[in-house]
Scaffold this motif. Structure first.
Motif, PDB file in Angstrom:
ATOM      1  N   LYS A  43     -15.485  -4.870  -4.653  1.00 50.25           N
ATOM      2  CA  LYS A  43     -15.859  -4.336  -3.347  1.00 50.25           C
ATOM      3  C   LYS A  43     -15.864  -2.820  -3.405  1.00 50.25           C
ATOM      4  O   LYS A  43     -14.891  -2.201  -3.846  1.00 50.25           O
ATOM      5  CB  LYS A  43     -14.881  -4.814  -2.267  1.00 50.25           C
ATOM      6  CG  LYS A  43     -14.918  -6.313  -2.007  1.00 50.25           C
ATOM      7  CD  LYS A  43     -13.953  -6.686  -0.886  1.00 50.25           C
ATOM      8  CE  LYS A  43     -13.994  -8.186  -0.611  1.00 50.25           C
ATOM      9  NZ  LYS A  43     -13.046  -8.577   0.474  1.00 50.25           N
ATOM     10  N   LYS A  71      -3.003   0.256  -3.748  1.00 53.40           N
ATOM     11  CA  LYS A  71      -2.272  -1.015  -3.740  1.00 53.40           C
ATOM     12  C   LYS A  71      -2.510  -1.684  -5.080  1.00 53.40           C
ATOM     13  O   LYS A  71      -3.661  -1.920  -5.465  1.00 53.40           O
ATOM     14  CB  LYS A  71      -2.764  -1.911  -2.597  1.00 53.40           C
ATOM     15  CG  LYS A  71      -2.067  -3.265  -2.533  1.00 53.40           C
ATOM     16  CD  LYS A  71      -2.620  -4.095  -1.374  1.00 53.40           C
ATOM     17  CE  LYS A  71      -1.954  -5.458  -1.299  1.00 53.40           C
ATOM     18  NZ  LYS A  71      -2.509  -6.275  -0.188  1.00 53.40           N
ATOM     19  N   THR A 125      -6.427  -2.112  -4.898  1.00 51.50           N
ATOM     20  CA  THR A 125      -7.311  -1.399  -3.968  1.00 51.50           C
ATOM     21  C   THR A 125      -6.962   0.081  -4.018  1.00 51.50           C
ATOM     22  O   THR A 125      -5.778   0.448  -4.008  1.00 51.50           O
ATOM     23  CB  THR A 125      -7.147  -1.920  -2.533  1.00 51.50           C
ATOM     24  OG1 THR A 125      -7.480  -3.311  -2.486  1.00 51.50           O
ATOM     25  CG2 THR A 125      -8.050  -1.167  -1.572  1.00 51.50           C
ATOM     26  N   TRP A 138     -11.208  -1.692 -13.932  1.00 51.65           N
ATOM     27  CA  TRP A 138     -10.869  -3.003 -13.399  1.00 51.65           C
ATOM     28  C   TRP A 138     -11.937  -4.039 -13.745  1.00 51.65           C
ATOM     29  O   TRP A 138     -11.611  -5.181 -14.073  1.00 51.65           O
ATOM     30  CB  TRP A 138     -10.666  -2.916 -11.885  1.00 51.65           C
ATOM     31  CG  TRP A 138      -9.399  -2.212 -11.497  1.00 51.65           C
ATOM     32  CD1 TRP A 138      -8.330  -1.955 -12.308  1.00 51.65           C
ATOM     33  CD2 TRP A 138      -9.063  -1.670 -10.216  1.00 51.65           C
ATOM     34  NE1 TRP A 138      -7.349  -1.288 -11.605  1.00 51.65           N
ATOM     35  CE2 TRP A 138      -7.761  -1.097 -10.325  1.00 51.65           C
ATOM     36  CE3 TRP A 138      -9.715  -1.603  -8.991  1.00 51.65           C
ATOM     37  CZ2 TRP A 138      -7.126  -0.486  -9.243  1.00 51.65           C
ATOM     38  CZ3 TRP A 138      -9.071  -0.994  -7.914  1.00 51.65           C
ATOM     39  CH2 TRP A 138      -7.801  -0.442  -8.040  1.00 51.65           C
ATOM     40  N   GLU A 173       0.838  -1.196   0.000  1.00 53.57           N
ATOM     41  CA  GLU A 173       0.000   0.000   0.000  1.00 53.57           C
ATOM     42  C   GLU A 173       0.874   1.249   0.000  1.00 53.57           C
ATOM     43  O   GLU A 173       1.767   1.400   0.843  1.00 53.57           O
ATOM     44  CB  GLU A 173      -0.923   0.012   1.221  1.00 53.57           C
ATOM     45  CG  GLU A 173      -1.927   1.157   1.187  1.00 53.57           C
ATOM     46  CD  GLU A 173      -2.941   1.083   2.308  1.00 53.57           C
ATOM     47  OE1 GLU A 173      -4.111   0.745   2.047  1.00 53.57           O
ATOM     48  OE2 GLU A 173      -2.550   1.353   3.469  1.00 53.57           O
ATOM     49  N   LYS A 187      -8.163   3.974  -2.313  1.00 49.19           N
ATOM     50  CA  LYS A 187      -8.930   4.639  -1.266  1.00 49.19           C
ATOM     51  C   LYS A 187      -8.960   6.143  -1.503  1.00 49.19           C
ATOM     52  O   LYS A 187      -8.010   6.719  -2.029  1.00 49.19           O
ATOM     53  CB  LYS A 187      -8.311   4.346   0.110  1.00 49.19           C
ATOM     54  CG  LYS A 187      -8.268   2.867   0.467  1.00 49.19           C
ATOM     55  CD  LYS A 187      -7.611   2.642   1.818  1.00 49.19           C
ATOM     56  CE  LYS A 187      -7.535   1.164   2.159  1.00 49.19           C
ATOM     57  NZ  LYS A 187      -6.871   0.932   3.476  1.00 49.19           N
ATOM     58  N   ASN A 235     -20.220  -1.207   3.120  1.00 43.49           N
ATOM     59  CA  ASN A 235     -19.371  -2.061   2.298  1.00 43.49           C
ATOM     60  C   ASN A 235     -20.251  -2.928   1.410  1.00 43.49           C
ATOM     61  O   ASN A 235     -21.088  -3.686   1.899  1.00 43.49           O
ATOM     62  CB  ASN A 235     -18.495  -2.952   3.185  1.00 43.49           C
ATOM     63  CG  ASN A 235     -17.425  -2.161   3.909  1.00 43.49           C
ATOM     64  OD1 ASN A 235     -16.467  -1.719   3.307  1.00 43.49           O
ATOM     65  ND2 ASN A 235     -17.601  -1.965   5.200  1.00 43.49           N
ATOM     66  N   SER A 277     -12.125  -2.011  -4.554  1.00 40.77           N
ATOM     67  CA  SER A 277     -11.169  -3.102  -4.433  1.00 40.77           C
ATOM     68  C   SER A 277     -11.559  -4.258  -5.335  1.00 40.77           C
ATOM     69  O   SER A 277     -12.738  -4.625  -5.418  1.00 40.77           O
ATOM     70  CB  SER A 277     -11.096  -3.576  -2.978  1.00 40.77           C
ATOM     71  OG  SER A 277     -10.218  -4.684  -2.847  1.00 40.77           O
ATOM     72  N   THR A 278     -10.584  -4.806  -6.043  1.00 42.88           N
ATOM     73  CA  THR A 278     -10.715  -6.052  -6.793  1.00 42.88           C
ATOM     74  C   THR A 278      -9.405  -6.821  -6.623  1.00 42.88           C
ATOM     75  O   THR A 278      -8.508  -6.375  -5.909  1.00 42.88           O
ATOM     76  CB  THR A 278     -10.965  -5.811  -8.299  1.00 42.88           C
ATOM     77  OG1 THR A 278      -9.759  -5.315  -8.892  1.00 42.88           O
ATOM     78  CG2 THR A 278     -12.103  -4.824  -8.539  1.00 42.88           C
ATOM     79  N   THR A 315     -20.271  -5.661  -1.643  1.00 42.74           N
ATOM     80  CA  THR A 315     -19.453  -6.632  -2.373  1.00 42.74           C
ATOM     81  C   THR A 315     -20.300  -7.350  -3.414  1.00 42.74           C
ATOM     82  O   THR A 315     -21.362  -7.884  -3.088  1.00 42.74           O
ATOM     83  CB  THR A 315     -18.842  -7.669  -1.416  1.00 42.74           C
ATOM     84  OG1 THR A 315     -18.074  -6.989  -0.423  1.00 42.74           O
ATOM     85  CG2 THR A 315     -17.947  -8.638  -2.173  1.00 42.74           C
ATOM     86  N   SER A 321      -2.017  -4.967  -7.345  1.00 42.84           N
ATOM     87  CA  SER A 321      -1.800  -6.394  -7.090  1.00 42.84           C
ATOM     88  C   SER A 321      -1.524  -7.202  -8.347  1.00 42.84           C
ATOM     89  O   SER A 321      -1.194  -8.388  -8.241  1.00 42.84           O
ATOM     90  CB  SER A 321      -3.025  -6.985  -6.364  1.00 42.84           C
ATOM     91  OG  SER A 321      -3.320  -6.258  -5.196  1.00 42.84           O
ATOM     92  N   GLN A 377     -13.868   3.855  -1.428  1.00 42.81           N
ATOM     93  CA  GLN A 377     -12.890   2.781  -1.640  1.00 42.81           C
ATOM     94  C   GLN A 377     -13.394   1.825  -2.706  1.00 42.81           C
ATOM     95  O   GLN A 377     -14.593   1.541  -2.796  1.00 42.81           O
ATOM     96  CB  GLN A 377     -12.647   2.017  -0.331  1.00 42.81           C
ATOM     97  CG  GLN A 377     -11.591   0.925  -0.426  1.00 42.81           C
ATOM     98  CD  GLN A 377     -11.236   0.334   0.920  1.00 42.81           C
ATOM     99  OE1 GLN A 377     -11.212   1.042   1.929  1.00 42.81           O
ATOM    100  NE2 GLN A 377     -10.951  -0.958   0.968  1.00 42.81           N
TER     101      GLN A 377
END
Length: 368
Positions: A247, A344, A336, A234, A79, A338, A261, A331-332, A263, A346, A329
C-alpha cells in the motif's frame, strides 16, 4: 483533504513489467544522487556523511535467538513517533535503576508544576529503564535502552496491574562506524529515539535527558526517498515472507490537497521487482564483461526503476501522474512507515533491516 483510493488486483503481467533500456542511459552516478538531496530530507551542511546509494538485500533472521521475546514483543505492533537524539554525555548502562528514580521524580515535579519532589518519594508514577540485549549489530553499536512509565491508582490493590502511560526506546543498529568512532569516549550514541504515549510525557522525558546528558532532540521524518527504500526492501522479502499487500499513499499538491491510496497485489509488486533485479543483473554482466555485480545488494537505480514502474502502471490505469506528488506512506504486512516520522514494525524477522535504515536517517540529522 480529499482521499482517493485505488486498488489494483492481479493486473496482467504485461502491464507490470518494466521495459528494458540501454544500460548506459540508466546508470546513475553519485552526482545524480546528490542532486536529489532536496528530496532526502537531510539537512545540508550539518555533516559530511555520504548518502547511501546501495544497501544489503534483507534476509529473514530469527531475532528471538538474540533478543528476549518478551522485550521484543514490546517493540512490535505499536506505532512509534521517531526523533533523533545527539550523543548522551556520561550515560551509563549500569545506572538504569538510578535513572528510573530520577526520571520518576522529575515527571512528578513537572506534573505538580515545578514543585520539588524528593527522589524515592512514593507516588502514582513509576519509571523503569531496561536494556534490550541483542539488538546491536556491531561492536560499535550501544545496546538498546527501553523506558516505560507506569501509573497506579492510589486506591489500587497491591496485586492490581499497573497502567502503561508511555513507552520509548533509544537504539543504534549498524550505525556508521566512522561517526561512532569519532564520538568521544565519555559519550554514548543512541541516535534513534522512538516514543509512544502522551505528548506531555514525551516532552518531559526529552527535557530530562537534555538536562541530565547534555543532548538535543529533533524531529525525524521519513522522507520520500527513504519511504521508497522501505517499499523496495519490504517487497524484496516477499519470496521468503508473504507481504500480503503493498500500500502506497501519495499526497498531490492541489487545492484542496489530494491523497491517493494505491494498493497492489503482493505478487504483482514482486513480479515488477524481480524484473527490475533481472535487468540490473544483465546490465552488471554487460558492464563487467560477463561478471556479476555486487551480490546481495540493492542500488538506488533499482529503487528508482521500481517506483517508476509503479507510477507508469498507475498512469496507464487511471491517467494520473503521481510524479507530481510526494510519497507519504508505505505499508505491507512487515510494517507501516509514514512521512510524518511514524513507524510500526509488524514482523521481527526483518525489523533489523528497517532499524538500520532508520538509524542511518537519524545519524544524517546530527548537527556534527
Amino acid at each position: 483533504m480529499i482521499c482517493v483510493i485505488f486498488s489494483v488486483v492481479r493486473t496482467p503481467l504485461s502491464s507490470v513489467l518494466v521495459q528494458k533500456r540501454r544500460s548506459k542511459s540508466y546508470r546513475q552516478s553519485y552526482r545524480s544522487c546528490i542532486s536529489a538531496a532536496s528530496h532526502l530530507g537531510y539537512t545540508p551542511g550539518l555533516n559530511t556523511r555520504r548518502l547511501t546509494t546501495s544497501r544489503r538485500a534483507p534476509k529473514s533472521r530469527s531475532v528471538t535467538e538474540k533478543v528476549d521475546p518478551q522485550q521484543l514483543a514490546l517493540l512490535l505492533n505499536k506505532e512509534w513517533q521517531l526523533s533523533y537524539v545527539t550523543a548522551l554525555h556520561r550515560f551509563r548502562h549500569t545506572q538504569l535503576k538510578s535513572y528510573s528514580r530520577q526520571l520518576s521524580a522529575f515527571i512528578v515535579a513537572e506534573k505538580q508544576q515545578g514543585l520539588a519532589v524528593q527522589v524515592g518519594l512514593e507516588s502514582s508514577i513509576k519509571v523503569s529503564f531496561s536494556v534490550v540485549l541483542g539488538m546491536a549489530e556491531t561492536e560499535d553499536d550501544a545496546e538498546t535502552i527501553f523506558i516505560q512509565i507506569h501509573s497506579r491508582s492510589l486506591f489500587a490493590g497491591q496485586d492490581d496491574p499497573q497502567k502503561v502511560l508511555w513507552s520509548g526506546w533509544l537504539t543504534c543498529v549498524n550505525g556508521d562506524p566512522d561517526y561512532l568512532c569519532s564520538v568521544p569516549k565519555d559519550f554514548v550514541c543512541l541516535p534513534l529515539f522512538c516514543s509512544s504515549g502522551a505528548q506531555w510525557l514525551t516532552s518531559a522525558v526529552k527535557s530530562w535527558f537534555q538536562r541530565t546528558f547534555d543532548c538535543c532532540f529533533g524531529p525525524l521524518e521519513i522522507n520520500s526517498v527513504n519511504l521508497q527504500w522501505l517499499a523496495v526492501l519490504w517487497t524484496n522479502c516477499h519470496s521468503e515472507c508473504n507481504i500480503q499487500h503493498l500500500k502506497l499513499m501519495w499526497t498531490l499538491p492541489v487545492l484542496p490537497p489530494l491523497e491517493v491510496n494505491y494498493t497492489l497485489h503482493p505478487q504483482d509488486a514482486w513480479l515488477l521487482w524481480r524484473s527490475v533485479r533481472q535487468q540490473e543483473d544483465e546490465e552488471d554482466e554487460e558492464n563487467n564483461g560477463g561478471g556479476a555485480g555486487e551480490e546481495g545488494s540493492i542500488g538506488i537505480g533499482e529503487v528508482t526503476r521500481f517506483m517508476k514502474g509503479l507510477k507508469g502502471h498507475f498512469y496507464r490505469h487511471f491517467r494520473m501522474d503521481l510524479s507530481a506528488g510526494r510519497l507519504s506512506q508505505v505499508s505491507t504486512a512487515l510494517g507501516t512507515a509514514k512521512h510524518s516520522g511514524k513507524i510500526k514494525i509488524s514482523n521481527s524477522s526483518y525489523m533489523i533491516t528497517t532499524l538500520m535504515l532508520l538509524t542511518e536517517c537519524a545519524l544524517h540529522k546530527m548537527p556534527i
